[in-house]
Design a protein around this motif. Structure first.
Motif, PDB file in Angstrom:
ATOM      1  N   PRO A  68       0.811  -1.218   0.000  1.00 44.16           N
ATOM      2  CA  PRO A  68       0.000   0.000   0.000  1.00 44.16           C
ATOM      3  C   PRO A  68       0.844   1.267   0.000  1.00 44.16           C
ATOM      4  O   PRO A  68       2.018   1.238   0.404  1.00 44.16           O
ATOM      5  N   VAL A  69       0.252   2.339  -0.463  1.00 40.46           N
ATOM      6  CA  VAL A  69       0.989   3.601  -0.468  1.00 40.46           C
ATOM      7  C   VAL A  69       0.531   4.456   0.712  1.00 40.46           C
ATOM      8  O   VAL A  69      -0.608   4.373   1.155  1.00 40.46           O
ATOM      9  N   LYS A  70       1.481   5.214   1.209  1.00 45.57           N
ATOM     10  CA  LYS A  70       1.155   6.149   2.290  1.00 45.57           C
ATOM     11  C   LYS A  70       1.186   7.553   1.692  1.00 45.57           C
ATOM     12  O   LYS A  70       2.250   8.138   1.511  1.00 45.57           O
ATOM     13  N   ILE A  71       0.014   8.037   1.383  1.00 47.32           N
ATOM     14  CA  ILE A  71      -0.112   9.370   0.791  1.00 47.32           C
ATOM     15  C   ILE A  71      -0.159  10.384   1.931  1.00 47.32           C
ATOM     16  O   ILE A  71      -0.887  10.184   2.902  1.00 47.32           O
ATOM     17  N   ILE A  72       0.630  11.440   1.816  1.00 50.26           N
ATOM     18  CA  ILE A  72       0.599  12.427   2.905  1.00 50.26           C
ATOM     19  C   ILE A  72       0.128  13.810   2.470  1.00 50.26           C
ATOM     20  O   ILE A  72      -0.209  14.644   3.289  1.00 50.26           O
TER      21      ILE A  72
END
Lengths: 482, 482
Positions: A68-72
């Protein structure tokens, strides 16, 4: 044995604290941030089997759950992860006027600083907002109920329909999804087939899919033919001594696979349903607010003569803020309130929600986002249609405005769903090109586009170019496999 | 004939555009602001009778509907109308840490400017927020589902209970209200008695009201006695061949009349319900987040030994932002996800909602709002108890922290509800003192206090002084009437 577990596992592990032993291990580990990779693997330790651990975390499935990606942060149609890597977002229809649009943030912050009561107090915002929404709808849809989610809106629509008609039964389209509440699972074949099953008061009409449904492009009048299936269903319901309260459908079935309803369908269905004493509910939660470009509401694609009795709206309405609405007629609202029981929604229609809703409408107009959806959507569809001539796997390209589907099939004649290839396209677009798309349809073989409405010509070209490359490589590899 | 119609009528008139003829009249009128008084009266014109017009506008009842106030800004426990007149707010439990608290606005605006995706992406806020909530709860309540309203939370709680137990039936307290959704009207006697009636799977236990219920203060052990009514009900349900999925109750029944559950009640009920294979659901939508002062959750008033299986939370959680939650155990969550059907909530647990939730928790701690609720709540209750010695009409004063009820009765022995006097107190407090309170209870004779948690000693003293004056005058007038 030490194996790194994925970020997804760590997040859901903490979130749900599935196992106290693991919580203690977590506490002992050095943490550099919330998602530091834990150096022990629960599967290796056999404290939790992969199966029961998966059970806990899957109540909400992550995008790209393997990695999964951790979008900030986000802006417009772009998402940025913690390494400042940029992703092109082709799926966030909720963030309708673009992620973190400064006008929306400003409107929200100003109103939050001033007042955020509820609809039991007079406030200009709710009046102005209802007026603005009314201007986008046919005149007879002039009563508005403000709520917090598309699900709350659909639940209320069902109550309104049943109260007004004093009938119980509902007709829905196959594969439909109308929300996560108990009442809506009952009318969502996509959900109830996996859960409690079909209730006796719910009836499922065929999905009017002219690509792979029972009547196809070659039919002289698929709109009439599909509408007749609803007519037949109503007769069947009547033979059982039951009565129809509502026909409930998305104006463009989304989970069903980005389906465009054939012309004439809704008008005819409305005629049959009203003859049976029922009402027509148009679920515009995914499709409203100009996504189709040419019109503000997707139901308007069915022509000027068509008007639903109830319209529900949600996702794009607050650009991410929990805001939704039911619009209906004076007659239906009158029947609802005639029993003297009030409808009060704690947060629904509060001054902040309405300020945000107004700001969204302003941005749609000021930035001509409907015009953009028309132009970019047409360009995207053209490019994908050209791609279809080069890739046998593209069975169908369909859509209107920035609501587009690309249906992949391993055999054009049999229309065999190419589910795995669709999943591979989604995964590789993310990994190789940082482009986010996802799939829909009963076989998850329809790659869907419903991006923020500021999606550009260049974005469309980039996405299609990357899909072209991935399909070319995939096709080449598959040939080699043979 | 020209009569001025009230602001409420104008607002609901436009909002719902109840009648096109009236819309046209409106368009022709000179408007100085949204609420300009229209110079024609629909009743005089007989275009709409007062009755059918009232039907349209009453789907959401305004506060002070005869002469509603138009509040345009708020701060702390104070509301300000368009003439800058200040009102003391004794009822907005939603605006928990005070209206428009700058820390909440700042947290919301900063996160809105950065990112507002959904729970399908990894994000720190949801993890940190779940962790912070977990720290306030017994250890076994460690799985969190974030949603948008108390109603969404209660609907999900019902699903969780039914899925986990594989039973259907629910026991609720008399006069309870658990939300506006279809599933919740079914379990809310306050609503279903006026609507579709009681379903066969819903069972109503007596409200454990030790002031006017079946067991009162003079009973040696009302907690046990009321719990036994639930035991009896379970046996009755079993005799019908049915099975209990859940006992569903507010930790302090609010709509029921600001009721304080007798000691021992919940522990015993939980024991009986669990023996029957059911679960205990504590609805903390009105009462959570420190309102009771001594504890973070009102169910904790029942002692350390008591822990519900599911806790629902809402109203105060986001200080006005649509934010709510269900907390439950690993076992219940596991059973829910074991069927492989995911639960996804579009807005639930998004980074902005969680940032707001975190900021609310911070303010509760930093400003010691629980300590304030304990101190000011005790002072308020003391003052009201002293007032009771001077006014025969005050039948009961009850409460804990800033959750206080003042029950008015025209006869202390008969406990005849003084409904009209209670309404008069509400109206006069608003008109003469600009103090907002409201009533609850089956007879609307309980004046309730559940103010923002920054409510001060001086606010409490002012409110009690004004009530004293109003009751004195009312009593004097009533004597003169005789």
């Amino acid at each position: 044995m030490q194996i790194t577990i994925s970020k997804a596992e760590v997040q859901f592990f903490i979130w749900e604290k599935a196992n106290q032993v693991w919580q203690e291990r977590w506490d002992r580990e050095e943490k550099v941030d919330t998602y530091i990779k834990v150096k022990v693997n629960m599967r290796a330790q056999k404290l939790l089997t992969p199966t029961n651990f998966f059970d806990y975390r899957q109540s909400c499935r992550l995008f790209y759950s393997d990695e999964p990606v951790k979008i900030i942060k986000a802006r417009g149609q772009y998402l940025f992860d913690e390494n400042d890597k940029r992703y092109l977002d082709c799926i966030s229809n909720v963030h309708h006027v673009g992620h973190c649009h400064p006008s929306i943030t400003k409107a929200a912050a100003e109103q939050m600083d001033l007042l955020n009561t509820n609809a039991r107090f007079l406030h200009d915002n709710i009046v102005m907002y209802a007026d603005r929404l009314a201007a986008t709808l046919p005149e007879k849809l002039c009563v508005f109920y403000f709520v917090n989610s598309g699900s709350e809106a659909n639940d209320l629509a069902l109550r309104l329909a049943q109260q007004y008609t004093q009938h119980q039964d509902v007709i829905v389209l196959d594969h439909a999804y109308h929300g996560h509440l108990m009442s809506l699972i009952d009318i969502s074949p996509y959900k109830f087939r996996k859960l409690a099953g079909q209730k006796e008061w719910v009836h499922v009409a065929p999905l009017p899919d002219t690509y792979r449904g029972i009547y196809r492009e070659d039919h002289p009048n698929p709109g009439q033919a599909y509408a007749d299936t609803v007519k037949d269903l109503i007769e069947e319901v009547h033979r059982k001594g039951r009565k129809i309260s509502a026909f409930f459908a998305e104006s463009l079935p989304s989970v069903g696979g980005q389906i465009i309803l054939p012309q004439g369908y809704s008008t005819k269905v409305a005629e049959y349903v009203r003859s049976a004493g029922g009402v027509f509910v148009a679920d515009e939660v995914q499709t409203g607010f100009g996504r189709v470009g040419s019109h503000f509401w997707a139901f308007q694609l069915q022509g000027e003569g068509f008007c639903p009795d109830i319209v529900t709206m949600g996702k794009p309405m607050g650009n991410g803020h929990p805001l939704a609405c039911v619009a209906t007629t004076v007659e239906i609202a009158g029947a609802f309130t005639a029993n003297g029981v009030e409808y009060f929604n704690t947060f629904g229609g509060n001054p902040v929600s309405c300020a945000i809703g107004l700001a969204v409408l302003d941005v749609i107009e000021k930035e001509d986002l409907r015009g953009n959806a028309t132009r970019v959507g047409a360009h995207l569809k053209d490019l994908l249609t050209k791609l279809q001539t080069q890739h046998q796997i593209i069975g169908d390209v369909r859509g209107v405005g920035l609501f587009v589907g690309l249906e992949l099939v391993s055999d054009r004649d049999q229309k065999t769903p190419a589910t795995e290839t669709a999943a591979r396209v989604v995964k590789r677009l993310k990994e190789e090109d940082q482009i986010c798309v996802s799939t829909d349809g009963p076989w998850e073989n329809v790659v869907k586009f419903k991006p923020p409405m500021c999606f550009s010509m260049e974005d469309a070209e980039l996405a299609v170019r990357c899909i072209d490359r991935i399909l070319t490589v995939t096709f080449k590899l598959e040939k080699e496999d043979i």
